[in-house]
Motif scaffolding. Structure first.
Motif, PDB file in Angstrom:
ATOM      1  N   ARG A  39       6.163  -9.254 -44.434  1.00  0.00           N
ATOM      2  CA  ARG A  39       7.443  -9.691 -43.868  1.00  0.00           C
ATOM      3  C   ARG A  39       7.415  -9.605 -42.345  1.00  0.00           C
ATOM      4  NH1 ARG A  39       9.459  -6.415 -48.076  1.00  0.00           N
ATOM      5  NH2 ARG A  39      10.294  -4.906 -46.592  1.00  0.00           N
ATOM      6  N   HIS A  40       6.776  -8.569 -41.820  1.00  0.00           N
ATOM      7  CA  HIS A  40       6.680  -8.445 -40.366  1.00  0.00           C
ATOM      8  C   HIS A  40       5.843  -9.583 -39.789  1.00  0.00           C
ATOM      9  CE1 HIS A  40       7.173  -5.981 -36.718  1.00  0.00           C
ATOM     10  NE2 HIS A  40       6.003  -6.494 -36.367  1.00  0.00           N
ATOM     11  N   LEU A  41       4.753  -9.913 -40.472  1.00  0.00           N
ATOM     12  CA  LEU A  41       3.876 -10.979 -39.999  1.00  0.00           C
ATOM     13  C   LEU A  41       4.618 -12.316 -39.947  1.00  0.00           C
ATOM     14  CD1 LEU A  41       1.132 -12.133 -39.197  1.00  0.00           C
ATOM     15  CD2 LEU A  41       0.499 -12.170 -41.620  1.00  0.00           C
ATOM     16  N   ARG A  42       5.428 -12.589 -40.949  1.00  0.00           N
ATOM     17  CA  ARG A  42       6.160 -13.859 -40.994  1.00  0.00           C
ATOM     18  C   ARG A  42       7.107 -14.018 -39.803  1.00  0.00           C
ATOM     19  NH1 ARG A  42       6.391 -16.361 -46.266  1.00  0.00           N
ATOM     20  NH2 ARG A  42       5.165 -15.180 -47.801  1.00  0.00           N
ATOM     21  N   GLY A  43       7.600 -12.913 -39.267  1.00  0.00           N
ATOM     22  CA  GLY A  43       8.532 -12.989 -38.150  1.00  0.00           C
ATOM     23  C   GLY A  43       7.899 -12.750 -36.795  1.00  0.00           C
ATOM     24  N   LEU A  44       6.573 -12.718 -36.742  1.00  0.00           N
ATOM     25  CA  LEU A  44       5.880 -12.325 -35.515  1.00  0.00           C
ATOM     26  C   LEU A  44       5.804 -13.454 -34.482  1.00  0.00           C
ATOM     27  CD1 LEU A  44       4.430  -9.690 -34.553  1.00  0.00           C
ATOM     28  CD2 LEU A  44       2.287 -10.733 -35.318  1.00  0.00           C
ATOM     29  N   GLY A  45       5.921 -14.694 -34.938  1.00  0.00           N
ATOM     30  CA  GLY A  45       5.797 -15.816 -34.006  1.00  0.00           C
ATOM     31  C   GLY A  45       4.370 -16.228 -33.737  1.00  0.00           C
ATOM     32  N   VAL A  46       3.435 -15.809 -34.622  1.00  0.00           N
ATOM     33  CA  VAL A  46       2.018 -16.150 -34.516  1.00  0.00           C
ATOM     34  C   VAL A  46       1.634 -16.910 -35.782  1.00  0.00           C
ATOM     35  CG1 VAL A  46      -0.318 -15.188 -34.429  1.00  0.00           C
ATOM     36  CG2 VAL A  46       1.495 -14.130 -33.100  1.00  0.00           C
ATOM     37  N   PRO A  47       0.806 -17.956 -35.688  1.00  0.00           N
ATOM     38  CA  PRO A  47       0.358 -18.635 -36.905  1.00  0.00           C
ATOM     39  C   PRO A  47      -0.327 -17.652 -37.862  1.00  0.00           C
ATOM     40  CG  PRO A  47      -0.219 -19.930 -34.974  1.00  0.00           C
ATOM     41  CD  PRO A  47       0.276 -18.606 -34.462  1.00  0.00           C
ATOM     42  N   TRP A  48      -0.002 -17.760 -39.145  1.00  0.00           N
ATOM     43  CA  TRP A  48      -0.493 -16.774 -40.110  1.00  0.00           C
ATOM     44  C   TRP A  48      -0.821 -17.419 -41.440  1.00  0.00           C
ATOM     45  CZ3 TRP A  48       2.387 -16.827 -44.507  1.00  0.00           C
ATOM     46  CH2 TRP A  48       3.710 -17.284 -44.420  1.00  0.00           C
ATOM     47  N   THR A  49      -1.664 -16.713 -42.194  1.00  0.00           N
ATOM     48  CA  THR A  49      -1.923 -17.002 -43.603  1.00  0.00           C
ATOM     49  C   THR A  49      -2.025 -15.655 -44.311  1.00  0.00           C
ATOM     50  OG1 THR A  49      -3.200 -18.966 -42.985  1.00  0.00           O
ATOM     51  CG2 THR A  49      -3.430 -18.167 -45.254  1.00  0.00           C
TER      52      THR A  49
ATOM     53  N   ARG B 280       3.089   1.289 -41.389  1.00  0.00           N
ATOM     54  CA  ARG B 280       3.168   1.487 -39.934  1.00  0.00           C
ATOM     55  C   ARG B 280       1.886   1.035 -39.256  1.00  0.00           C
ATOM     56  NH1 ARG B 280       0.924   5.092 -37.016  1.00  0.00           N
ATOM     57  NH2 ARG B 280       0.557   6.566 -38.727  1.00  0.00           N
ATOM     58  N   GLN B 281       0.747   1.422 -39.808  1.00  0.00           N
ATOM     59  CA  GLN B 281      -0.522   1.045 -39.196  1.00  0.00           C
ATOM     60  C   GLN B 281      -0.722  -0.474 -39.227  1.00  0.00           C
ATOM     61  OE1 GLN B 281      -3.312   3.381 -41.476  1.00  0.00           O
ATOM     62  NE2 GLN B 281      -3.308   5.053 -39.974  1.00  0.00           N
ATOM     63  N   GLY B 282      -0.372  -1.099 -40.356  1.00  0.00           N
ATOM     64  CA  GLY B 282      -0.516  -2.541 -40.466  1.00  0.00           C
ATOM     65  C   GLY B 282       0.375  -3.283 -39.483  1.00  0.00           C
ATOM     66  N   ILE B 283       1.614  -2.813 -39.332  1.00  0.00           N
ATOM     67  CA  ILE B 283       2.540  -3.445 -38.389  1.00  0.00           C
ATOM     68  C   ILE B 283       2.075  -3.237 -36.956  1.00  0.00           C
ATOM     69  CG2 ILE B 283       4.885  -3.264 -37.456  1.00  0.00           C
ATOM     70  CD1 ILE B 283       5.800  -2.817 -40.409  1.00  0.00           C
ATOM     71  N   ASP B 284       1.554  -2.045 -36.650  1.00  0.00           N
ATOM     72  CA  ASP B 284       1.024  -1.800 -35.301  1.00  0.00           C
ATOM     73  C   ASP B 284      -0.138  -2.738 -34.987  1.00  0.00           C
ATOM     74  OD1 ASP B 284       2.887   0.144 -34.795  1.00  0.00           O
ATOM     75  OD2 ASP B 284       1.529   1.847 -35.072  1.00  0.00           O
ATOM     76  N   LEU B 285      -1.004  -2.974 -35.987  1.00  0.00           N
ATOM     77  CA  LEU B 285      -2.115  -3.911 -35.792  1.00  0.00           C
ATOM     78  C   LEU B 285      -1.581  -5.305 -35.484  1.00  0.00           C
ATOM     79  CD1 LEU B 285      -5.127  -4.749 -35.964  1.00  0.00           C
ATOM     80  CD2 LEU B 285      -4.804  -4.998 -38.441  1.00  0.00           C
ATOM     81  N   LEU B 286      -0.582  -5.744 -36.229  1.00  0.00           N
ATOM     82  CA  LEU B 286      -0.010  -7.071 -35.988  1.00  0.00           C
ATOM     83  C   LEU B 286       0.640  -7.163 -34.616  1.00  0.00           C
ATOM     84  CD1 LEU B 286       1.623  -7.860 -39.452  1.00  0.00           C
ATOM     85  CD2 LEU B 286      -0.660  -8.478 -38.631  1.00  0.00           C
ATOM     86  N   GLU B 287       1.345  -6.123 -34.221  1.00  0.00           N
ATOM     87  CA  GLU B 287       1.984  -6.127 -32.909  1.00  0.00           C
ATOM     88  C   GLU B 287       0.940  -6.233 -31.797  1.00  0.00           C
ATOM     89  OE1 GLU B 287       5.109  -6.169 -31.741  1.00  0.00           O
ATOM     90  OE2 GLU B 287       5.863  -6.474 -33.772  1.00  0.00           O
ATOM     91  N   ALA B 288      -0.189  -5.563 -31.983  1.00  0.00           N
ATOM     92  CA  ALA B 288      -1.257  -5.627 -30.979  1.00  0.00           C
ATOM     93  C   ALA B 288      -1.901  -7.007 -30.941  1.00  0.00           C
ATOM     94  CB  ALA B 288      -2.314  -4.563 -31.273  1.00  0.00           C
TER      95      ALA B 288
END
Length: 289
Positions: A133-143, A93-101
């Motif tokens: 998995r959340h990061l891959r679907g975020l629409g932001v460039p990632w590694t 949850r905390q990791g996903i919240d960080l990505l959302e922010a």
């Protein structure tokens, strides 16, 4: 300010911790402007980062508003999550919240764990894979980087207690190879990625600096301690008594192992300066020795 003189701004989550601190220092060394995100802006670690040139921002994984404020306008983010001291669901949850922010950030580097994408059944690997998995679907460039076992764990009190008695203790067979990495190399490679975001966008890379058996680790510690250190295998049941999560991890290390191609990383990314365990250990102070 001209385009040529612009220094990209990278926010670093967990900047006053071991891994985040290593990333912040490597980014500063490469000329980035660093925003060090921490719950403890008044800590000694935060003051040390300020002295190196970082901007320290108060931010808490459980406070979405503080995360959004600290990330506003950043060109990149070094993101990580912490499983211990909380439940894996809390980590996710905390990791996903960080990505959302961080939706407005230019490029996100997330440090997960080697093999986290392989269905290991290890709770704190699975929580990291949920974040992946959340990061891959975020629409932001990632590694995504998947570090192997941390060398730094051998400097904590639990390991030092054994070294004081001339023992290096792990719940693994003596001759089972284990891939290892120090936090310094995680930070250095993350900085390398953030300096070349287009080259690494959309890639997941497991990383390690060395591969040794437990007996070879004990031999290396013998060299730095100047007295014999012998390997002793701890029954995994002893670990399970206080952490089923860690017990599952050591069973995986024993039965499957972490197959990270150390030599390919050294060949393809020499700029990271990957540290062999013996070199890393020789640079440490070992009070237990």
């Amino acid at each position: 300010m001209t385009k040529e003189s612009y220094r990209p701004v990278v926010a670093v989550a967990g900047a006053t911790g071991t891994q985040g601190g290593a990333a912040a220092r490597s980014l500063l060394d490469q000329g980035f402007r660093v925003r060090a995100l921490t719950r403890t802006p008044g800590s000694a670690a935060a003051h040390a980062l300020r002295a190196l040139g970082a901007e320290v921002h108060a931010a808490d994984f459980d406070d979405r508003t503080s995360l959004e404020a600290a990330l506003r306008g950043a060109d990149g983010l070094f993101a990580m999550s912490t499983p211990f001291g909380s439940h894996p669901d809390t980590e996710a949850r905390q990791g996903i919240d960080l990505l959302e922010a961080a939706r407005g950030v230019g490029h996100i580097v997330f440090t997960s764990a080697a093999h986290a994408d392989r269905g290991t059944g290890i709770p704190h690997f699975e929580s990291k894979y949920r974040i992946e998995r959340h990061l891959r679907g975020l629409g932001v460039p990632w590694t995504i980087l998947g570090p192997a076992a941390f060398m730094d764990n051998y400097t904590v009190e639990w390991s030092l207690e054994g070294l004081r008695e001339g023992r290096f203790v792990l719940p693994m067979p003596p001759d089972r190879p284990l891939t290892l990495i120090p936090s310094r190399d995680i930070g250095a490679f993350a900085a390398h990625v953030l300096a070349r975001p287009q080259e690494f966008a959309g890639r997941r890379i497991d990383i390690a600096s060395d591969e040794l058996t437990c007996r070879e680790i004990a031999d290396a510690l013998t060299g730095v301690c100047g007295r014999p250190i012998v390997f002793e295998r701890l029954p995994v049941a002893h670990v399970e008594a206080f952490s089923a999560d860690l017990a599952a991890m050591f069973r995986y290390f024993t039965e499957v192992g972490l197959d990270v191609d150390v030599e390919a990383l050294r060949r393809d990314f020499p700029e990271t300066g990957w540290q062999r365990f013996a070199t890393w250990a020789a640079e440490r102070t070992w009070p237990a020795c």
